[in-house]
Scaffold this motif. Structure first.
Motif, PDB file in Angstrom:
ATOM      1  N   MET A 204       0.837  -1.189   0.000  1.00 63.77           N
ATOM      2  CA  MET A 204       0.000   0.000   0.000  1.00 63.77           C
ATOM      3  C   MET A 204       0.878   1.248   0.000  1.00 63.77           C
ATOM      4  SD  MET A 204      -3.092  -1.159  -0.046  1.00 63.77           S
ATOM      5  CE  MET A 204      -4.327  -0.077   0.543  1.00 63.77           C
ATOM      6  N   PHE A 205       0.400   2.270  -0.677  1.00 64.34           N
ATOM      7  CA  PHE A 205       1.084   3.549  -0.761  1.00 64.34           C
ATOM      8  C   PHE A 205       0.112   4.629  -0.306  1.00 64.34           C
ATOM      9  CE2 PHE A 205       3.004   0.764  -3.821  1.00 64.34           C
ATOM     10  CZ  PHE A 205       4.350   1.025  -3.723  1.00 64.34           C
ATOM     11  N   TYR A 206       0.614   5.591   0.425  1.00 66.14           N
ATOM     12  CA  TYR A 206      -0.230   6.685   0.928  1.00 66.14           C
ATOM     13  C   TYR A 206      -0.135   7.883  -0.008  1.00 66.14           C
ATOM     14  CZ  TYR A 206      -1.919  10.513   3.772  1.00 66.14           C
ATOM     15  OH  TYR A 206      -2.600  11.621   4.212  1.00 66.14           O
ATOM     16  N   CYS A 207      -1.282   8.445  -0.379  1.00 59.83           N
ATOM     17  CA  CYS A 207      -1.334   9.656  -1.208  1.00 59.83           C
ATOM     18  C   CYS A 207      -1.686  10.848  -0.319  1.00 59.83           C
ATOM     19  CB  CYS A 207      -2.375   9.521  -2.307  1.00 59.83           C
ATOM     20  SG  CYS A 207      -2.582  11.054  -3.254  1.00 59.83           S
ATOM     21  N   PRO A 208      -0.771  11.814  -0.185  1.00 60.91           N
ATOM     22  CA  PRO A 208      -1.068  12.982   0.652  1.00 60.91           C
ATOM     23  C   PRO A 208      -2.129  13.902   0.054  1.00 60.91           C
ATOM     24  CG  PRO A 208       1.049  13.250  -0.440  1.00 60.91           C
ATOM     25  CD  PRO A 208       0.577  11.864  -0.740  1.00 60.91           C
ATOM     26  N   TYR A 209      -2.339  13.831  -1.247  1.00 57.53           N
ATOM     27  CA  TYR A 209      -3.349  14.683  -1.886  1.00 57.53           C
ATOM     28  C   TYR A 209      -4.763  14.199  -1.591  1.00 57.53           C
ATOM     29  CZ  TYR A 209       0.506  16.509  -4.736  1.00 57.53           C
ATOM     30  OH  TYR A 209       1.669  17.081  -5.177  1.00 57.53           O
ATOM     31  N   THR A 210      -4.966  12.884  -1.655  1.00 62.89           N
ATOM     32  CA  THR A 210      -6.304  12.337  -1.468  1.00 62.89           C
ATOM     33  C   THR A 210      -6.520  11.769  -0.065  1.00 62.89           C
ATOM     34  OG1 THR A 210      -5.612  10.167  -2.290  1.00 62.89           O
ATOM     35  CG2 THR A 210      -6.492  11.742  -3.911  1.00 62.89           C
ATOM     36  N   ASP A 211      -5.448  11.682   0.738  1.00 64.10           N
ATOM     37  CA  ASP A 211      -5.502  11.126   2.091  1.00 64.10           C
ATOM     38  C   ASP A 211      -6.018   9.689   2.079  1.00 64.10           C
ATOM     39  OD1 ASP A 211      -5.107  11.183   4.867  1.00 64.10           O
ATOM     40  OD2 ASP A 211      -7.171  11.838   5.240  1.00 64.10           O
ATOM     41  N   LYS A 212      -5.552   8.908   1.081  1.00 61.08           N
ATOM     42  CA  LYS A 212      -5.981   7.521   0.957  1.00 61.08           C
ATOM     43  C   LYS A 212      -4.777   6.615   0.753  1.00 61.08           C
ATOM     44  CE  LYS A 212     -10.422   8.603  -1.126  1.00 61.08           C
ATOM     45  NZ  LYS A 212     -11.270   8.487  -2.297  1.00 61.08           N
ATOM     46  N   ASP A 213      -4.942   5.367   1.174  1.00 63.66           N
ATOM     47  CA  ASP A 213      -3.961   4.338   0.862  1.00 63.66           C
ATOM     48  C   ASP A 213      -4.326   3.760  -0.499  1.00 63.66           C
ATOM     49  OD1 ASP A 213      -2.420   4.483   3.214  1.00 63.66           O
ATOM     50  OD2 ASP A 213      -3.921   3.308   4.297  1.00 63.66           O
ATOM     51  N   LEU A 214      -3.309   3.586  -1.336  1.00 64.63           N
ATOM     52  CA  LEU A 214      -3.539   3.125  -2.697  1.00 64.63           C
ATOM     53  C   LEU A 214      -2.711   1.891  -2.997  1.00 64.63           C
ATOM     54  CD1 LEU A 214      -3.155   6.634  -4.362  1.00 64.63           C
ATOM     55  CD2 LEU A 214      -5.294   5.482  -3.827  1.00 64.63           C
ATOM     56  N   LYS A 215      -3.171   1.117  -3.956  1.00 63.82           N
ATOM     57  CA  LYS A 215      -2.420  -0.032  -4.429  1.00 63.82           C
ATOM     58  C   LYS A 215      -1.430   0.426  -5.493  1.00 63.82           C
ATOM     59  CE  LYS A 215      -6.142  -3.108  -3.315  1.00 63.82           C
ATOM     60  NZ  LYS A 215      -7.317  -3.764  -3.752  1.00 63.82           N
ATOM     61  N   GLU A 216      -0.456  -0.421  -5.770  1.00 63.05           N
ATOM     62  CA  GLU A 216       0.625  -0.033  -6.681  1.00 63.05           C
ATOM     63  C   GLU A 216       0.118   0.391  -8.060  1.00 63.05           C
ATOM     64  OE1 GLU A 216       4.990  -1.564  -8.150  1.00 63.05           O
ATOM     65  OE2 GLU A 216       3.802  -2.826  -6.828  1.00 63.05           O
ATOM     66  N   HIS A 217      -0.904  -0.256  -8.580  1.00 66.10           N
ATOM     67  CA  HIS A 217      -1.418   0.100  -9.902  1.00 66.10           C
ATOM     68  C   HIS A 217      -2.187   1.434  -9.899  1.00 66.10           C
ATOM     69  CE1 HIS A 217      -5.007  -1.913  -8.267  1.00 66.10           C
ATOM     70  NE2 HIS A 217      -5.680  -1.173  -9.128  1.00 66.10           N
ATOM     71  N   GLU A 218      -2.447   1.989  -8.724  1.00 57.47           N
ATOM     72  CA  GLU A 218      -3.197   3.246  -8.607  1.00 57.47           C
ATOM     73  C   GLU A 218      -2.302   4.467  -8.391  1.00 57.47           C
ATOM     74  OE1 GLU A 218      -7.287   2.097  -6.399  1.00 57.47           O
ATOM     75  OE2 GLU A 218      -5.490   1.791  -5.168  1.00 57.47           O
ATOM     76  N   ILE A 219      -0.987   4.285  -8.386  1.00 56.72           N
ATOM     77  CA  ILE A 219      -0.099   5.396  -8.054  1.00 56.72           C
ATOM     78  C   ILE A 219       0.729   5.864  -9.249  1.00 56.72           C
ATOM     79  CG2 ILE A 219       0.135   4.730  -5.636  1.00 56.72           C
ATOM     80  CD1 ILE A 219       2.978   3.662  -6.454  1.00 56.72           C
ATOM     81  N   SER A 220       1.218   7.077  -9.133  1.00 55.84           N
ATOM     82  CA  SER A 220       2.222   7.613 -10.044  1.00 55.84           C
ATOM     83  C   SER A 220       3.187   8.440  -9.203  1.00 55.84           C
ATOM     84  CB  SER A 220       1.585   8.461 -11.158  1.00 55.84           C
ATOM     85  OG  SER A 220       1.001   9.621 -10.638  1.00 55.84           O
ATOM     86  N   ARG A 221       4.283   8.800  -9.803  1.00 50.94           N
ATOM     87  CA  ARG A 221       5.285   9.587  -9.088  1.00 50.94           C
ATOM     88  C   ARG A 221       5.073  11.065  -9.389  1.00 50.94           C
ATOM     89  NH1 ARG A 221       9.714   6.308  -7.371  1.00 50.94           N
ATOM     90  NH2 ARG A 221       9.441   4.200  -8.139  1.00 50.94           N
ATOM     91  N   GLU A 222       5.079  11.869  -8.340  1.00 49.66           N
ATOM     92  CA  GLU A 222       4.913  13.313  -8.463  1.00 49.66           C
ATOM     93  C   GLU A 222       6.225  13.966  -8.071  1.00 49.66           C
ATOM     94  OE1 GLU A 222       2.975  15.387  -9.667  1.00 49.66           O
ATOM     95  OE2 GLU A 222       2.715  17.144  -8.429  1.00 49.66           O
ATOM     96  N   HIS A 223       6.765  14.794  -8.948  1.00 48.17           N
ATOM     97  CA  HIS A 223       8.003  15.500  -8.627  1.00 48.17           C
ATOM     98  C   HIS A 223       7.717  16.558  -7.569  1.00 48.17           C
ATOM     99  CE1 HIS A 223       9.090  13.745 -12.516  1.00 48.17           C
ATOM    100  NE2 HIS A 223      10.314  13.742 -12.019  1.00 48.17           N
ATOM    101  N   ILE A 224       8.511  16.573  -6.514  1.00 49.04           N
ATOM    102  CA  ILE A 224       8.342  17.554  -5.450  1.00 49.04           C
ATOM    103  C   ILE A 224       8.520  18.951  -6.026  1.00 49.04           C
ATOM    104  CG2 ILE A 224       9.234  18.381  -3.227  1.00 49.04           C
ATOM    105  CD1 ILE A 224       7.892  15.625  -3.063  1.00 49.04           C
ATOM    106  N   ILE A 225       9.548  19.136  -6.795  1.00 46.95           N
ATOM    107  CA  ILE A 225       9.747  20.369  -7.559  1.00 46.95           C
ATOM    108  C   ILE A 225       9.555  19.984  -9.024  1.00 46.95           C
ATOM    109  CG2 ILE A 225      11.349  22.213  -8.192  1.00 46.95           C
ATOM    110  CD1 ILE A 225      12.770  21.681  -5.498  1.00 46.95           C
ATOM    111  N   PRO A 226       8.562  20.553  -9.685  1.00 44.88           N
ATOM    112  CA  PRO A 226       8.291  20.164 -11.067  1.00 44.88           C
ATOM    113  C   PRO A 226       9.542  20.277 -11.950  1.00 44.88           C
ATOM    114  CG  PRO A 226       6.569  21.615 -10.255  1.00 44.88           C
ATOM    115  CD  PRO A 226       7.656  21.608  -9.222  1.00 44.88           C
ATOM    116  N   LEU A 227       9.657  19.362 -12.901  1.00 45.70           N
ATOM    117  CA  LEU A 227      10.794  19.399 -13.821  1.00 45.70           C
ATOM    118  C   LEU A 227      10.866  20.741 -14.541  1.00 45.70           C
ATOM    119  CD1 LEU A 227      10.600  15.811 -15.351  1.00 45.70           C
ATOM    120  CD2 LEU A 227      12.206  16.657 -13.636  1.00 45.70           C
TER     121      LEU A 227
END
Length: 68
Positions: free
Chosen positions: A1-24
């Motif tokens: 499980m992975f935690y998403c700080p934007y949605t405040d939910k635990d997600l499965k691996e197929h539901e996640i993506s990587r967000e750059h802390i500082i946009p490219l």
């Protein structure tokens, strides 16, 4: 499980993506990322990153530092 700080939910691996802390577009680098909801990231990231990257003061700094 992975935690998403934007949605405040635990997600499965197929539901996640990587967000750059500082946009490219603002000089961020790969490897400095968090896991977030793929659905949320797809729907909102482009709007948020583009708005920030094209802010007048940030755009001036990007031009001065030659950040593409």
């Amino acid at each position: 499980m992975f935690y998403c700080p934007y949605t405040d939910k635990d997600l499965k691996e197929h539901e996640i993506s990587r967000e750059h802390i500082i946009p490219l577009s603002l000089g961020g680098i790969d490897g400095f990322e968090i896991f977030v909801s793929k659905k949320f990231n797809s729907a909102n990231a482009a709007k948020i990153d583009a708005t920030l990257a094209n802010d007048f003061f940030i755009l001036m700094q990007r031009n001065r530092l030659d950040i593409r």
